[in-house]
Design a protein around this motif. Structure first.
Motif, mmCIF file in Angstrom:
data_model
loop_
_atom_site.group_PDB
_atom_site.id
_atom_site.type_symbol
_atom_site.label_atom_id
_atom_site.label_comp_id
_atom_site.label_asym_id
_atom_site.label_seq_id
_atom_site.Cartn_x
_atom_site.Cartn_y
_atom_site.Cartn_z
ATOM 1 N N ASP A 66 43.954 40.343 48.894
ATOM 2 C CA ASP A 66 44.056 41.038 50.182
ATOM 3 C C ASP A 66 42.693 41.145 50.863
ATOM 4 O O ASP A 66 42.579 41.007 52.085
ATOM 5 C CB ASP A 66 44.641 42.447 49.983
ATOM 6 N N VAL A 67 41.640 41.386 50.076
ATOM 7 C CA VAL A 67 40.291 41.458 50.640
ATOM 8 C C VAL A 67 39.904 40.113 51.226
ATOM 9 O O VAL A 67 39.404 40.016 52.359
ATOM 10 C CB VAL A 67 39.277 41.899 49.562
ATOM 11 N N THR A 72 42.545 44.033 53.937
ATOM 12 C CA THR A 72 41.959 45.339 53.624
ATOM 13 C C THR A 72 40.708 45.533 54.466
ATOM 14 O O THR A 72 39.815 44.683 54.462
ATOM 15 C CB THR A 72 41.590 45.425 52.129
ATOM 16 N N PRO A 74 37.205 46.722 55.231
ATOM 17 C CA PRO A 74 36.054 47.208 54.466
ATOM 18 C C PRO A 74 35.366 48.367 55.174
ATOM 19 O O PRO A 74 35.445 48.491 56.400
ATOM 20 C CB PRO A 74 35.136 45.979 54.402
ATOM 21 N N VAL A 104 38.283 48.137 45.133
ATOM 22 C CA VAL A 104 38.741 47.020 45.966
ATOM 23 C C VAL A 104 39.689 47.491 47.061
ATOM 24 O O VAL A 104 39.592 47.078 48.226
ATOM 25 C CB VAL A 104 39.408 45.945 45.092
ATOM 26 N N THR A 105 40.615 48.374 46.725
ATOM 27 C CA THR A 105 41.650 48.775 47.683
ATOM 28 C C THR A 105 41.172 49.841 48.675
ATOM 29 O O THR A 105 41.807 50.045 49.706
ATOM 30 C CB THR A 105 42.903 49.292 46.951
ATOM 31 N N GLY A 107 38.381 49.745 50.329
ATOM 32 C CA GLY A 107 37.455 49.177 51.296
ATOM 33 C C GLY A 107 36.028 49.048 50.817
ATOM 34 O O GLY A 107 35.123 48.799 51.624
ATOM 35 N N ALA A 109 34.856 46.798 48.850
ATOM 36 C CA ALA A 109 34.530 45.402 48.548
ATOM 37 C C ALA A 109 34.432 44.621 49.853
ATOM 38 O O ALA A 109 35.402 44.538 50.607
ATOM 39 C CB ALA A 109 35.609 44.779 47.654
ATOM 40 N N LYS A 111 34.348 41.406 52.413
ATOM 41 C CA LYS A 111 35.278 40.281 52.420
ATOM 42 C C LYS A 111 34.802 39.127 51.539
ATOM 43 O O LYS A 111 35.604 38.394 50.973
ATOM 44 C CB LYS A 111 35.495 39.782 53.857
ATOM 45 N N THR A 426 30.478 47.768 43.369
ATOM 46 C CA THR A 426 31.706 46.986 43.259
ATOM 47 C C THR A 426 31.507 45.634 42.577
ATOM 48 O O THR A 426 32.238 45.295 41.642
ATOM 49 C CB THR A 426 32.332 46.770 44.652
#
Length: 459
Positions: A66-67, A72, A74, A104-105, A107, A109, A111, A426
């Motif tokens: 997703d990232v 997601t 960031p 990660v979920t 934000g 991380a 892109k 991260t």
């Protein structure tokens, strides 16, 4: 059955200085599927894990996808990042993989996180097999008859030392600084977004590091051999005393090396301990993941492990060289970490000097003394100020010499940016997840025996 001690494993996986050592232009264009494919391939080989853990790893893969696909959003400011970090579950609740999922979920991380981690993993800065042809001025294998015996060859011990191309070997008044990583990462990754970026910009310090085989997941007694040798080797090829900086588990590796290879003490002018667990951690619950992750190094970091008891015996709970230890009260993985019982605190029985600093007490109610998790101290401005003060003066750092007003009102060390915060929090954790899963420890569900040279200390 053998389980991963989730409450213990996260702190010790976290583990240089000015512009980071360049990782090459390929980072921007690297195939983003590399790291995800590595996780997927690892997942296929972990059939022995519980269904819940397998599902968590699968969720992490989905979150990374997703990232990469821009699904997601960031965080875009340091303040946003700090707020999101405070919402991440701690290791005792979620385990290492769960923490990675939250990072990660939520934000935290960027892109290009997958490209970044893949690129760092492939760079020579993380190599355990370096060519170091320069011999020290005197033999250091062993350096003294009072030192513990090495079980590894000198060739292997020396190969773990990474020397950057611009290293000055003590010239220009720059003191060599040896960087020691925590559990789960090589030093090249651990310090890439912080000390490796900051140190080259100074006029007094020069970074070098040791990448410990098995990413410091194996027996800490094994890892300490590489640390002890690296200390004497760097001092021997530069003909000067060196500074040592360690993160998390790396600190007890350094303390063990200084205790049982006493010749190394003469090679060290200062030791900066960041988020140390000199007394292990009380957050030592039973292993929750069968057959993997609960590695020897993790078992040895329990609060009352034989390793910790042996380390702290015979005044091993006191500084052996001038030592500055900095820690955070809300540390989510090392507990207790609040004065006067902080695991990171050392006594001064040997009279060499010990400074213990809990950041919340140094800057009460101010940004630099706020909510900083375990790895966050690597980018904390108090940590850097203590490093500078210690290296510029005899003995450990002294807060009274530091102008705290501008420092306490910063969130990050001057010279670091949002990317460095996200990378430290991260990228390092994601790298640790893969290394922990790939290690897939299948050994006995008990900590390694104390080696003969140290047994008298544990009796």
């Amino acid at each position: 059955m053998h389980y991963l001690k989730t409450a213990v494993i996260f702190p010790f996986f976290l583990s240089a200085l000015a512009t980071p050592v360049p990782v090459g232009d390929t980072l921007a264009t690297r195939d983003s599927s590399t790291f995800i494919s590595r996780l997927e391939n690892t997942l296929k080989g972990l059939g022995s894990l519980t269904k819940g853990v397998l599902q968590e790893v699968d969720l992490l893969i989905g979150g990374l996808q997703d990232v990469v696909e821009g699904k997601t959003d960031p965080v875009t400011t340091i303040e946003e990042a700090v707020g999101s970090l405070s919402d991440v579950r701690n290791a005792s609740e979620a385990g290492l993989v769960g923490v990675a999922i939250d990072l990660v979920t939520k934000g935290l991380a960027p892109k290009n996180i997958v490209d970044l981690v893949s690129g760092l993993n492939e760079e020579s800065i993380n190599s355990f097999n370096n060519t170091n042809p320069i011999d020290p001025q005197t033999s250091i294998f062993p350096k003294s008859s009072s030192d513990a015996p090495y079980t590894q060859s000198e060739e292997d011990l020396r190969a773990a030392v990474y020397i950057p191309e611009k290293f000055k070997y003590g010239a220009d008044g720059k003191q060599p600084i040896l960087l020691v990583p925590g559990t789960g990462d090589p030093a090249g990754v651990s310090y890439y977004f912080n000390f490796e970026k900051l140190i080259p910009e100074t006029d007094f310090a020069d970074a070098i590091w040791v990448n410990i085989p098995n990413n410091s997941l194996a027996d800490i007694q094994f890892s300490s051999e590489f640390i002890a040798y690296a200390i004497n080797y760097v001092a021997g090829i530069t003909n000067t005393t060196i500074g040592v900086v360690a993160a998390s588990q790396g600190n007890i590796g350094v303390q063990w090396a200084l205790k049982y290879w006493p010749s190394a003490r003469d090679s060290v002018s200062d030791f900066l301990a960041i988020s140390a667990d000199f007394h292990g951690s009380l957050l030592a619950e039973e292993c929750l993941i069968p057959n993997t992750g609960c590695t020897p190094a993790v078992m040895q970091q329990e609060y009352d492990s034989n390793f910790i008891k042996t380390l702290r015996s015979d005044d091993g709970d006191s500084a052996l060289v001038p030592t500055t230890s900095v820690y955070s009260g809300p540390d989510e993985v090392v507990t207790p970490q609040t004065d006067p019982d902080a695991s990171g605190a050392l006594k001064n029985a040997h009279g060499v000097g010990a400074t213990n600093v809990q950041i919340q007490l140094a800057c009460p109610g101010l940004p630099a003394g706020g909510f900083y998790p375990h790895a966050g101290l690597l980018v904390n401005p108090i940590t850097w100020a203590l490093f500078v003060d210690a290296m510029k003066h005899d003995g450990p750092a002294d807060l009274s010499r530091i102008d705290l007003d501008p420092i306490c009102n910063r969130i990050l060390t001057e010279g670091l940016v949002l990317t460095d915060l996200l990378g430290t929090e991260t990228a390092v954790v994601l790298d640790s997840v893969v290394h922990a899963l790939e290690y897939n420890y299948q050994g006995p569900a008990e900590e390694p025996a104390i080696r003969d040279y140290a047994r008298s200390s544990s009796q």
